[in-house]
Design a protein around this motif. Structure first.
Motif, PDB file in Angstrom:
ATOM      1  N   GLU A  24     -91.525 -63.308  16.163  1.00  0.00           N
ATOM      2  CA  GLU A  24     -91.248 -63.033  17.568  1.00  0.00           C
ATOM      3  C   GLU A  24     -90.192 -63.992  18.084  1.00  0.00           C
ATOM      4  O   GLU A  24     -90.170 -65.170  17.715  1.00  0.00           O
ATOM      5  CB  GLU A  24     -92.533 -63.150  18.406  1.00  0.00           C
ATOM      6  N   PHE A  25     -89.303 -63.467  18.934  1.00  0.00           N
ATOM      7  CA  PHE A  25     -88.178 -64.249  19.450  1.00  0.00           C
ATOM      8  C   PHE A  25     -87.850 -63.643  20.810  1.00  0.00           C
ATOM      9  O   PHE A  25     -87.205 -62.607  20.893  1.00  0.00           O
ATOM     10  CB  PHE A  25     -86.989 -64.131  18.487  1.00  0.00           C
ATOM     11  N   ASN A  26     -88.332 -64.261  21.879  1.00  0.00           N
ATOM     12  CA  ASN A  26     -88.242 -63.622  23.191  1.00  0.00           C
ATOM     13  C   ASN A  26     -86.853 -63.770  23.812  1.00  0.00           C
ATOM     14  O   ASN A  26     -85.996 -64.504  23.298  1.00  0.00           O
ATOM     15  CB  ASN A  26     -89.339 -64.148  24.117  1.00  0.00           C
ATOM     16  N   PRO A  27     -86.576 -63.050  24.918  1.00  0.00           N
ATOM     17  CA  PRO A  27     -85.244 -63.101  25.536  1.00  0.00           C
ATOM     18  C   PRO A  27     -84.788 -64.507  25.917  1.00  0.00           C
ATOM     19  O   PRO A  27     -83.588 -64.817  25.808  1.00  0.00           O
ATOM     20  CB  PRO A  27     -85.408 -62.209  26.777  1.00  0.00           C
ATOM     21  N   ALA A  28     -85.710 -65.350  26.382  1.00  0.00           N
ATOM     22  CA  ALA A  28     -85.318 -66.718  26.722  1.00  0.00           C
ATOM     23  C   ALA A  28     -84.824 -67.455  25.482  1.00  0.00           C
ATOM     24  O   ALA A  28     -83.862 -68.244  25.552  1.00  0.00           O
ATOM     25  CB  ALA A  28     -86.503 -67.457  27.346  1.00  0.00           C
ATOM     26  N   ALA A  29     -85.472 -67.190  24.327  1.00  0.00           N
ATOM     27  CA  ALA A  29     -85.021 -67.809  23.075  1.00  0.00           C
ATOM     28  C   ALA A  29     -83.649 -67.266  22.683  1.00  0.00           C
ATOM     29  O   ALA A  29     -82.793 -68.006  22.175  1.00  0.00           O
ATOM     30  CB  ALA A  29     -86.038 -67.546  21.966  1.00  0.00           C
ATOM     31  N   GLU A  30     -83.409 -65.980  22.922  1.00  0.00           N
ATOM     32  CA  GLU A  30     -82.091 -65.408  22.617  1.00  0.00           C
ATOM     33  C   GLU A  30     -81.002 -66.116  23.422  1.00  0.00           C
ATOM     34  O   GLU A  30     -79.935 -66.456  22.884  1.00  0.00           O
ATOM     35  CB  GLU A  30     -82.090 -63.913  22.942  1.00  0.00           C
ATOM     36  N   ARG A  31     -81.278 -66.319  24.713  1.00  0.00           N
ATOM     37  CA  ARG A  31     -80.284 -66.966  25.566  1.00  0.00           C
ATOM     38  C   ARG A  31     -80.071 -68.429  25.171  1.00  0.00           C
ATOM     39  O   ARG A  31     -78.936 -68.927  25.157  1.00  0.00           O
ATOM     40  CB  ARG A  31     -80.724 -66.886  27.027  1.00  0.00           C
ATOM     41  N   THR A  32     -81.154 -69.121  24.842  1.00  0.00           N
ATOM     42  CA  THR A  32     -81.058 -70.556  24.557  1.00  0.00           C
ATOM     43  C   THR A  32     -80.401 -70.831  23.207  1.00  0.00           C
ATOM     44  O   THR A  32     -79.544 -71.717  23.090  1.00  0.00           O
ATOM     45  CB  THR A  32     -82.458 -71.192  24.591  1.00  0.00           C
ATOM     46  N   PHE A  33     -80.802 -70.070  22.182  1.00  0.00           N
ATOM     47  CA  PHE A  33     -80.314 -70.371  20.828  1.00  0.00           C
ATOM     48  C   PHE A  33     -79.064 -69.589  20.450  1.00  0.00           C
ATOM     49  O   PHE A  33     -78.419 -69.894  19.449  1.00  0.00           O
ATOM     50  CB  PHE A  33     -81.417 -70.114  19.804  1.00  0.00           C
TER      51      PHE A  33
ATOM     52  N   HIS B 146    -101.788 -72.421  17.292  1.00  0.00           N
ATOM     53  CA  HIS B 146    -102.154 -71.677  16.076  1.00  0.00           C
ATOM     54  C   HIS B 146    -103.038 -70.506  16.482  1.00  0.00           C
ATOM     55  O   HIS B 146    -104.093 -70.681  17.102  1.00  0.00           O
ATOM     56  CB  HIS B 146    -102.900 -72.594  15.101  1.00  0.00           C
ATOM     57  N   ILE B 147    -102.630 -69.288  16.131  1.00  0.00           N
ATOM     58  CA  ILE B 147    -103.394 -68.082  16.433  1.00  0.00           C
ATOM     59  C   ILE B 147    -103.902 -67.499  15.129  1.00  0.00           C
ATOM     60  O   ILE B 147    -103.114 -67.105  14.269  1.00  0.00           O
ATOM     61  CB  ILE B 147    -102.521 -67.046  17.169  1.00  0.00           C
ATOM     62  N   ARG B 148    -105.233 -67.430  14.975  1.00  0.00           N
ATOM     63  CA  ARG B 148    -105.832 -66.897  13.740  1.00  0.00           C
ATOM     64  C   ARG B 148    -106.144 -65.417  13.927  1.00  0.00           C
ATOM     65  O   ARG B 148    -106.969 -65.043  14.747  1.00  0.00           O
ATOM     66  CB  ARG B 148    -107.104 -67.667  13.382  1.00  0.00           C
ATOM     67  N   LEU B 149    -105.487 -64.595  13.137  1.00  0.00           N
ATOM     68  CA  LEU B 149    -105.757 -63.173  13.116  1.00  0.00           C
ATOM     69  C   LEU B 149    -106.608 -62.849  11.898  1.00  0.00           C
ATOM     70  O   LEU B 149    -106.848 -63.699  11.047  1.00  0.00           O
ATOM     71  CB  LEU B 149    -104.445 -62.381  13.088  1.00  0.00           C
ATOM     72  N   ARG B 150    -107.045 -61.584  11.790  1.00  0.00           N
ATOM     73  CA  ARG B 150    -107.926 -61.221  10.669  1.00  0.00           C
ATOM     74  C   ARG B 150    -107.235 -61.354   9.326  1.00  0.00           C
ATOM     75  O   ARG B 150    -107.852 -61.757   8.342  1.00  0.00           O
ATOM     76  CB  ARG B 150    -108.430 -59.788  10.844  1.00  0.00           C
ATOM     77  N   GLN B 151    -105.958 -61.003   9.262  1.00  0.00           N
ATOM     78  CA  GLN B 151    -105.274 -60.977   7.974  1.00  0.00           C
ATOM     79  C   GLN B 151    -104.185 -62.026   7.829  1.00  0.00           C
ATOM     80  O   GLN B 151    -103.619 -62.171   6.751  1.00  0.00           O
ATOM     81  CB  GLN B 151    -104.672 -59.586   7.742  1.00  0.00           C
ATOM     82  N   GLN B 152    -103.884 -62.756   8.891  1.00  0.00           N
ATOM     83  CA  GLN B 152    -102.844 -63.762   8.786  1.00  0.00           C
ATOM     84  C   GLN B 152    -102.971 -64.768   9.916  1.00  0.00           C
ATOM     85  O   GLN B 152    -103.770 -64.586  10.835  1.00  0.00           O
ATOM     86  CB  GLN B 152    -101.458 -63.113   8.830  1.00  0.00           C
ATOM     87  N   SER B 153    -102.199 -65.841   9.805  1.00  0.00           N
ATOM     88  CA  SER B 153    -102.134 -66.858  10.847  1.00  0.00           C
ATOM     89  C   SER B 153    -100.743 -66.822  11.470  1.00  0.00           C
ATOM     90  O   SER B 153     -99.739 -66.638  10.781  1.00  0.00           O
ATOM     91  CB  SER B 153    -102.400 -68.248  10.252  1.00  0.00           C
ATOM     92  N   ILE B 154    -100.723 -66.986  12.782  1.00  0.00           N
ATOM     93  CA  ILE B 154     -99.466 -67.011  13.522  1.00  0.00           C
ATOM     94  C   ILE B 154     -99.364 -68.349  14.245  1.00  0.00           C
ATOM     95  O   ILE B 154    -100.331 -68.829  14.838  1.00  0.00           O
ATOM     96  CB  ILE B 154     -99.387 -65.862  14.549  1.00  0.00           C
ATOM     97  N   PHE B 155     -98.179 -68.947  14.182  1.00  0.00           N
ATOM     98  CA  PHE B 155     -97.906 -70.179  14.920  1.00  0.00           C
ATOM     99  C   PHE B 155     -96.892 -69.834  16.008  1.00  0.00           C
ATOM    100  O   PHE B 155     -95.781 -69.386  15.708  1.00  0.00           O
ATOM    101  CB  PHE B 155     -97.356 -71.259  13.991  1.00  0.00           C
ATOM    102  N   SER B 156     -97.318 -70.009  17.256  1.00  0.00           N
ATOM    103  CA  SER B 156     -96.445 -69.673  18.377  1.00  0.00           C
ATOM    104  C   SER B 156     -95.941 -70.964  19.018  1.00  0.00           C
ATOM    105  O   SER B 156     -96.726 -71.808  19.446  1.00  0.00           O
ATOM    106  CB  SER B 156     -97.209 -68.838  19.409  1.00  0.00           C
ATOM    107  N   ALA B 157     -94.619 -71.094  19.069  1.00  0.00           N
ATOM    108  CA  ALA B 157     -93.987 -72.290  19.619  1.00  0.00           C
ATOM    109  C   ALA B 157     -93.352 -71.971  20.964  1.00  0.00           C
ATOM    110  O   ALA B 157     -92.603 -70.995  21.089  1.00  0.00           O
ATOM    111  CB  ALA B 157     -92.932 -72.824  18.657  1.00  0.00           C
TER     112      ALA B 157
ATOM    113  N   ASP C 157     -89.420 -69.938  29.407  1.00  0.00           N
ATOM    114  CA  ASP C 157     -89.363 -70.792  28.226  1.00  0.00           C
ATOM    115  C   ASP C 157     -89.146 -69.957  26.978  1.00  0.00           C
ATOM    116  O   ASP C 157     -89.501 -68.772  26.911  1.00  0.00           O
ATOM    117  CB  ASP C 157     -90.661 -71.585  28.077  1.00  0.00           C
ATOM    118  N   CYS C 158     -88.584 -70.591  25.957  1.00  0.00           N
ATOM    119  CA  CYS C 158     -88.388 -69.920  24.661  1.00  0.00           C
ATOM    120  C   CYS C 158     -89.730 -69.788  23.963  1.00  0.00           C
ATOM    121  O   CYS C 158     -90.508 -70.747  23.903  1.00  0.00           O
ATOM    122  CB  CYS C 158     -87.451 -70.729  23.770  1.00  0.00           C
ATOM    123  N   ILE C 159     -90.013 -68.595  23.443  1.00  0.00           N
ATOM    124  CA  ILE C 159     -91.219 -68.380  22.641  1.00  0.00           C
ATOM    125  C   ILE C 159     -90.775 -67.872  21.277  1.00  0.00           C
ATOM    126  O   ILE C 159     -90.179 -66.798  21.157  1.00  0.00           O
ATOM    127  CB  ILE C 159     -92.179 -67.391  23.308  1.00  0.00           C
ATOM    128  N   VAL C 160     -91.070 -68.675  20.269  1.00  0.00           N
ATOM    129  CA  VAL C 160     -90.715 -68.339  18.884  1.00  0.00           C
ATOM    130  C   VAL C 160     -91.994 -68.385  18.070  1.00  0.00           C
ATOM    131  O   VAL C 160     -92.637 -69.436  17.975  1.00  0.00           O
ATOM    132  CB  VAL C 160     -89.672 -69.316  18.310  1.00  0.00           C
TER     133      VAL C 160
END
Length: 363
Positions: free
Chosen positions: A234-243, A308-319, A221-224
């Protein structure tokens, strides 16, 4: 009695008379009313110089007296402070050692000795610091030691120290050079930190990152992933192929401009702003159907799950996105086939009913 004996006897008598006269005055009510009621023993320093006549006859000895109780107390305080400082030096939670110009250990605290497994008498004045390192570090140390003598200090040196049993452990060292008034190197003072736990944690983190990277790259699956500003991180290989984008092309760019159709970008940005302000959303941790956009601006249906991933200094949203074009086509074909089957079935029932009625009329 010789003149010198007379002088000593005279000084002794003078001191005795002075003490007697002083005590007599203390006993006098007019003098004693300002003194404390209890007697306090104290220490004094006496300085006396004999006075003689021209013929050498002793005449007396003027004397000065100074109370030294306070100075003794101050000296005791200094000694106690020095003892406490020494105990602190010996037992601080980090190592400390000093080397002479030849690299011989001339002082080392108990903490570092405990790490190494040696007694003080085995090390101080007998071992060079290189005796406490793996053999391959000898050349490295000689270079750093010469650099220390030249520069005056070195910071964040990382190397391994060797215990008495032959095992090693990593350390982080800061060291300064002590020089005399002529600028000659006298000794070094080094603070040593055992970083075994830090290295272990770093190793575990590296392993975890490697595992995560392997999963990320192997995912079908695409992970963005984006930060709180909507920038792609972040933009994984599956996302590269799909988009149709290379990862290097899109990292740091606004995700809305890359994979979201123009008609939906404003809604995306409003949703992000609302979530960051109120923490309210209907999309997190749910599978929803959306429309995504490829690099050639063609659109396709995708199943989307956002975490939603909460880190110490920022928030990351992984789709996590999955192109469901084929799935939807298959579902559509199955529905069409099912509709056809139902039509055929109804027609077959109608034919059967017609034949049944014809047979009934013939009988």
């Amino acid at each position: 009695m010789s003149p010198s004996e007379q002088q000593r006897r005279g000084i002794s008598d003078s001191i005795g008379n002075w003490v007697w006269r002083t005590l007599a005055r203390i006993e006098d009510p007019m003098e004693a009313q300002q003194l404390p009621q209890e007697r306090v023993r104290t220490s004094i320093r006496v300085t006396a110089a004999p006075i003689s006549e021209a013929r050498g006859k002793y005449r007396g000895a003027p004397a000065s007296f100074a109370e030294i109780a306070k100075s003794r107390s101050a000296a005791e305080g200094v000694r106690q402070a020095a003892k406490e400082l020494h105990d602190l030096y010996r037992n601080v939670p980090f190592g400390y050692h000093s080397l002479d110009p030849a690299g011989v250990v001339v002082d080392i605290n108990d903490t570092e000795l405990g790490w190494l497994g040696y007694a003080r008498g085995e090390v101080v004045g007998k071992m060079r610091i290189t005796d406490l390192m793996p053999p391959h570090r000898l050349g490295w140390f000689e270079e750093r030691f010469a650099e220390l003598k030249e520069r005056g200090s070195l910071h964040d040196l990382e190397y391994e120290m060797r215990r008495k049993d032959g095992t090693t452990f990593p350390v982080l060292v800061n060291v300064v050079a002590i020089k005399d008034s002529n600028g000659r190197f006298v000794r070094s003072h080094a603070s040593v930190f055992d970083v075994s736990e830090l290295k272990r944690a770093e190793g575990e983190l590296s392993e975890s990152e490697a595992r995560n990277a392997a999963i990320l790259h192997a995912a079908l699956d695409c992970i963005v992933s984006i930060d709180s500003h909507g920038r792609i991180v972040e933009f994984n290989p599956a996302a590269e192929r799909t988009f149709g984008y290379a990862r290097a092309e899109v990292v740091g760019k606004d995700v809305a401009e890359v994979i979201i159709p123009a008609a939906m970008r404003d809604a995306h940005r409003r949703g992000m702003k609302r979530y960051l302000t109120t923490v309210e959303t209907s999309l997190l941790d749910k599978r929803v159907l959306v429309t995504a956009m490829r690099s050639d601006r063609s659109e396709f249906p995708a199943e989307l799950t956002i975490t939603h991933i909460r880190l110490r200094q920022q928030s990351i949203f992984s789709a996590c996105l999955r192109d469901v074009t084929r799935k939807m086509w298959t579902e559509q074909e199955l529905r069409r086939y099912a509709d056809g089957l139902r039509t055929v079935s109804r027609r077959l029932v109608e034919v059967q009913e017609t034949e049944r009625r014809a047979l009934a009329n013939a009988l």
